[in-house]
Scaffold this motif. Structure first.
Motif, PDB file in Angstrom:
ATOM      1  N   PRO A 223       0.819  -1.210   0.000  1.00 38.52           N
ATOM      2  CA  PRO A 223       0.000   0.000   0.000  1.00 38.52           C
ATOM      3  C   PRO A 223       0.854   1.261   0.000  1.00 38.52           C
ATOM      4  O   PRO A 223       2.052   1.213   0.285  1.00 38.52           O
ATOM      5  CB  PRO A 223      -0.806  -0.135   1.288  1.00 38.52           C
ATOM      6  CG  PRO A 223       0.080  -0.926   2.204  1.00 38.52           C
ATOM      7  CD  PRO A 223       0.777  -1.911   1.307  1.00 38.52           C
ATOM      8  N   CYS A 224       0.200   2.396  -0.310  1.00 34.63           N
ATOM      9  CA  CYS A 224       0.938   3.656  -0.376  1.00 34.63           C
ATOM     10  C   CYS A 224       0.014   4.811  -0.034  1.00 34.63           C
ATOM     11  O   CYS A 224      -1.189   4.628   0.194  1.00 34.63           O
ATOM     12  CB  CYS A 224       1.528   3.861  -1.772  1.00 34.63           C
ATOM     13  SG  CYS A 224       0.294   4.303  -3.013  1.00 34.63           S
ATOM     14  N   TYR A 225       0.581   6.004   0.002  1.00 29.28           N
ATOM     15  CA  TYR A 225      -0.171   7.239   0.193  1.00 29.28           C
ATOM     16  C   TYR A 225      -1.185   7.358  -0.937  1.00 29.28           C
ATOM     17  O   TYR A 225      -0.819   7.453  -2.105  1.00 29.28           O
ATOM     18  CB  TYR A 225       0.820   8.402   0.194  1.00 29.28           C
ATOM     19  CG  TYR A 225       0.233   9.785   0.309  1.00 29.28           C
ATOM     20  CD1 TYR A 225      -0.815  10.070   1.177  1.00 29.28           C
ATOM     21  CD2 TYR A 225       0.760  10.822  -0.449  1.00 29.28           C
ATOM     22  CE1 TYR A 225      -1.327  11.343   1.286  1.00 29.28           C
ATOM     23  CE2 TYR A 225       0.263  12.113  -0.347  1.00 29.28           C
ATOM     24  CZ  TYR A 225      -0.784  12.360   0.516  1.00 29.28           C
ATOM     25  OH  TYR A 225      -1.293  13.647   0.617  1.00 29.28           O
ATOM     26  N   HIS A 226      -2.472   7.340  -0.601  1.00 26.64           N
ATOM     27  CA  HIS A 226      -3.508   7.253  -1.628  1.00 26.64           C
ATOM     28  C   HIS A 226      -3.501   8.448  -2.583  1.00 26.64           C
ATOM     29  O   HIS A 226      -3.790   8.291  -3.775  1.00 26.64           O
ATOM     30  CB  HIS A 226      -4.889   7.105  -0.987  1.00 26.64           C
ATOM     31  CG  HIS A 226      -5.052   7.839   0.298  1.00 26.64           C
ATOM     32  ND1 HIS A 226      -5.040   9.213   0.387  1.00 26.64           N
ATOM     33  CD2 HIS A 226      -5.202   7.376   1.562  1.00 26.64           C
ATOM     34  CE1 HIS A 226      -5.213   9.565   1.641  1.00 26.64           C
ATOM     35  NE2 HIS A 226      -5.292   8.480   2.385  1.00 26.64           N
ATOM     36  N   PHE A 449      -5.537   2.746   0.724  1.00 31.39           N
ATOM     37  CA  PHE A 449      -4.080   2.740   0.577  1.00 31.39           C
ATOM     38  C   PHE A 449      -3.602   1.700  -0.443  1.00 31.39           C
ATOM     39  O   PHE A 449      -2.468   1.767  -0.898  1.00 31.39           O
ATOM     40  CB  PHE A 449      -3.407   2.465   1.927  1.00 31.39           C
ATOM     41  CG  PHE A 449      -3.572   3.570   2.935  1.00 31.39           C
ATOM     42  CD1 PHE A 449      -2.746   4.677   2.906  1.00 31.39           C
ATOM     43  CD2 PHE A 449      -4.558   3.505   3.907  1.00 31.39           C
ATOM     44  CE1 PHE A 449      -2.888   5.698   3.823  1.00 31.39           C
ATOM     45  CE2 PHE A 449      -4.715   4.521   4.835  1.00 31.39           C
ATOM     46  CZ  PHE A 449      -3.887   5.619   4.790  1.00 31.39           C
ATOM     47  N   PHE A 450      -4.458   0.733  -0.761  1.00 25.50           N
ATOM     48  CA  PHE A 450      -4.072  -0.349  -1.658  1.00 25.50           C
ATOM     49  C   PHE A 450      -4.490  -0.047  -3.094  1.00 25.50           C
ATOM     50  O   PHE A 450      -5.465   0.656  -3.336  1.00 25.50           O
ATOM     51  CB  PHE A 450      -4.713  -1.669  -1.220  1.00 25.50           C
ATOM     52  CG  PHE A 450      -4.182  -2.214   0.067  1.00 25.50           C
ATOM     53  CD1 PHE A 450      -3.061  -3.031   0.071  1.00 25.50           C
ATOM     54  CD2 PHE A 450      -4.794  -1.914   1.277  1.00 25.50           C
ATOM     55  CE1 PHE A 450      -2.564  -3.543   1.270  1.00 25.50           C
ATOM     56  CE2 PHE A 450      -4.311  -2.422   2.476  1.00 25.50           C
ATOM     57  CZ  PHE A 450      -3.190  -3.239   2.465  1.00 25.50           C
ATOM     58  N   GLY A 451      -3.748  -0.614  -4.044  1.00 25.82           N
ATOM     59  CA  GLY A 451      -4.097  -0.493  -5.442  1.00 25.82           C
ATOM     60  C   GLY A 451      -4.747  -1.766  -5.957  1.00 25.82           C
ATOM     61  O   GLY A 451      -4.784  -2.793  -5.281  1.00 25.82           O
ATOM     62  N   GLY A 452      -5.251  -1.695  -7.179  1.00 25.51           N
ATOM     63  CA  GLY A 452      -5.840  -2.872  -7.785  1.00 25.51           C
ATOM     64  C   GLY A 452      -7.313  -3.018  -7.484  1.00 25.51           C
ATOM     65  O   GLY A 452      -7.886  -2.312  -6.639  1.00 25.51           O
ATOM     66  N   ALA A 453      -7.946  -3.959  -8.170  1.00 23.40           N
ATOM     67  CA  ALA A 453      -9.385  -4.174  -8.013  1.00 23.40           C
ATOM     68  C   ALA A 453      -9.707  -4.918  -6.726  1.00 23.40           C
ATOM     69  O   ALA A 453     -10.719  -4.652  -6.074  1.00 23.40           O
ATOM     70  CB  ALA A 453      -9.924  -4.950  -9.214  1.00 23.40           C
ATOM     71  N   GLU A 454      -8.864  -5.853  -6.341  1.00 28.01           N
ATOM     72  CA  GLU A 454      -9.093  -6.651  -5.137  1.00 28.01           C
ATOM     73  C   GLU A 454      -8.266  -6.080  -3.985  1.00 28.01           C
ATOM     74  O   GLU A 454      -7.181  -6.568  -3.677  1.00 28.01           O
ATOM     75  CB  GLU A 454      -8.741  -8.118  -5.387  1.00 28.01           C
ATOM     76  CG  GLU A 454      -9.562  -8.778  -6.476  1.00 28.01           C
ATOM     77  CD  GLU A 454     -11.036  -8.847  -6.103  1.00 28.01           C
ATOM     78  OE1 GLU A 454     -11.325  -8.991  -4.890  1.00 28.01           O
ATOM     79  OE2 GLU A 454     -11.878  -8.754  -7.001  1.00 28.01           O
TER      80      GLU A 454
END
Length: 494
Positions: A223-226, A449-454
């Motif tokens: 995860p990262c800074y949204h 904070f997470f990327g992607g669809a899931e």
């Protein structure tokens, strides 16, 4: 005609001094057209009695309005609305018209599709605000900040406050950053290599605009800074999320065709992992092999109260490929919106030109006030005071987390101001946060904070920089109770 005293009342949640509230109340009455020219105001004694304030407070307010030509005085007859007072608009509001524009076709770009979460503006009214990044009024040195702001308003600093710097910055602030702030991170930079920004987010946006195109590829932590993910998506570059581990961003997982690498090595956002020195060197070598640039967001290095902070990645860079992002918004207060970029002169030159075309420069008065606050030693004293408070709060957080069996997914080895938490897999922390909010508990769901669809839905962040230490234990008890009830668990550990 005399205005009845009953038409005057102070808002219970109004801000500012009583004098300023009375001035605003009367000025708004005039500007809205409720108070007409020539109408007489209540006497100072009568209005003071009605409002429950001192007569001198009303007298001073009337005097200010008199000086600004909102009121006029007629000897012993009292105060009246001035014939020269500003008048409300004379036109009638136009009726709502049907919007005939096809905005789906008219909009060339969209910026509203990101996942940046909203935080309640009234967070301080909640009893258990485990929110991140807000200012704690009990810790902030308001008195000295006010004195520095007043000093920056003086005649001596008139030009620094009022001048158009165009594409330049306050030399006093630049000098302090170059001579004091950066050396503490092991960084040496000339003034030509430093640019003041409107906080770290503005710095990241300008960096993305200068370095990335639709054909280039950026790697960012997951995860990262949204907000960073939103910025990169808006830049239309190719984005590769790289899952972090206990030591932060793994260099070997970065795709070989990456052009720019974004990382938070001091305190990974949001997991708080600190990148070890060996991995920092490996990351620099990986970037050198790919001929990639690195954007280092030196996130929360000031809150390293458990041990000395690790060297900045920029301090290990020998070939100018690291661009450094720093900010005073977290360590002073978020509303300040003051940060800085450090990089090679060709990059800073382009970033400076971009900034000049968008906002020219951050306000001169803000820059000079910050320069005084920093140079007079108030900033260092504030950071020490914050470090001591955060050390105590962290200890109470750890004790409460253990007592209630809550699961920590990440915590800063050097300090920080938050815990990255993991709820049981079946819990949606968005729904949990909504229920806890009704009990006066604020947490930050981690899905954004997470990327992607899931995206995982069971992570959340607990900040402890804004909650009083004495409320931490009870707040964590409420949190544990909410998780247990969501899980259908009857037994709750006290």
């Amino acid at each position: 005609m005399a205005l009845p005293v009953e038409t005057f009342f102070l808002q219970p949640d109004a801000q500012g001094t009583l004098q300023s509230q009375i001035q605003q109340m009367i000025a708004q009455g005039i500007l809205s057209g409720r108070f007409q020219p020539g109408e007489k105001l209540p006497s100072t004694r009568k209005l003071a009695t009605h409002l429950g304030v001192s007569r001198i407070t009303v007298t001073i307010a009337y005097t200010e309005l008199l000086a600004n030509d909102y009121l006029t005085s007629k000897g012993r007859s009292g105060y009246f609305v001035s014939e020269n007072a500003p008048t409300p608009p004379s036109f009638s509001p136009t009726p709502d018209a049907e919007d005939a524009v096809d905005w789906a076709r008219a909009l060339g770009q969209r910026f509203s599709g990101g996942v940046t979460p909203s935080k309640p503006q009234d967070w301080s009214k909640y009893r258990y605000p485990f929110v991140y990044g807000q200012a704690d009024q009990s810790l902030f040195d308001h008195a000295n900040w006010r004195l520095c702001a007043l000093q920056a308003l003086g005649q001596r600093d008139f030009e620094s406050m009022t001048s158009d710097y165009y594409d330049q910055d306050d030399p006093n602030l630049i000098e302090f950053i170059a001579r004091h702030t950066l050396p503490r991170r092991g960084i040496t930079a000339k003034p030509e290599q430093i640019l003041i920004t409107m906080g770290a987010q503005n710095a990241l946006w300008m960096t993305a605009q200068v370095l990335l195109t639709q054909r280039r590829r950026a790697a960012l932590e997951d995860p990262c800074y949204h907000a960073l993910r939103d910025i990169l998506i808006q830049s239309r570059c190719h984005v590769n999320p790289v899952r972090v581990d206990a030591d932060g961003l793994p260099p070997e997982a970065i795709p070989p065709d990456t052009d720019v690498i974004f990382t938070t090595p001091s305190h990974q956002c949001p997991t708080n992992a600190t990148m070890p020195l060996a991995r920092r060197r490996a990351l620099l070598e990986r970037a050198r092999q790919m001929d990639a640039l690195i954007v280092e967001d030196d996130y929360e290095f000031e809150t390293s109260f458990l041990r000395a902070p690790s060297p900045a990645l920029k301090s290990l860079d020998t070939d100018g490929r690291v661009i450094y992002v720093g900010s005073f918004s977290k360590s002073l207060f978020p509303g300040l919106r003051l940060g800085y970029l450090v990089g090679s002169e060709p990059f800073i030159r382009e970033a400076r030109a971009l900034r000049a075309s968008v906002l020219r420069h951050p306000p001169g008065h803000t820059q000079r006030t910050a320069a005084y606050f920093l140079s007079l030693g108030h900033y260092d004293a504030l950071v020490r005071r914050m470090g001591n408070a955060l050390h105590d709060r962290r200890a109470r957080m750890e004790e409460g987390i253990r007592a209630h069996g809550l699961q920590v997914a990440g915590q800063g080895a050097h300090g920080g101001s938050s815990f990255w938490m993991r709820a049981p897999d079946h819990i949606d922390t968005h729904a949990l946060a909504a229920r806890l909010r009704q009990r006066g508990v604020l947490i930050e769901p981690g899905q954004s904070f997470f990327g992607g669809a899931e995206r995982p839905r069971n992570f959340y962040r607990l900040g402890y920089s804004s909650i009083p230490a004495t409320r931490i234990a009870d707040g964590l008890a409420e949190l544990a109770r909410g998780i247990a009830q969501t899980s259908g668990i009857g037994h709750i550990r006290a």
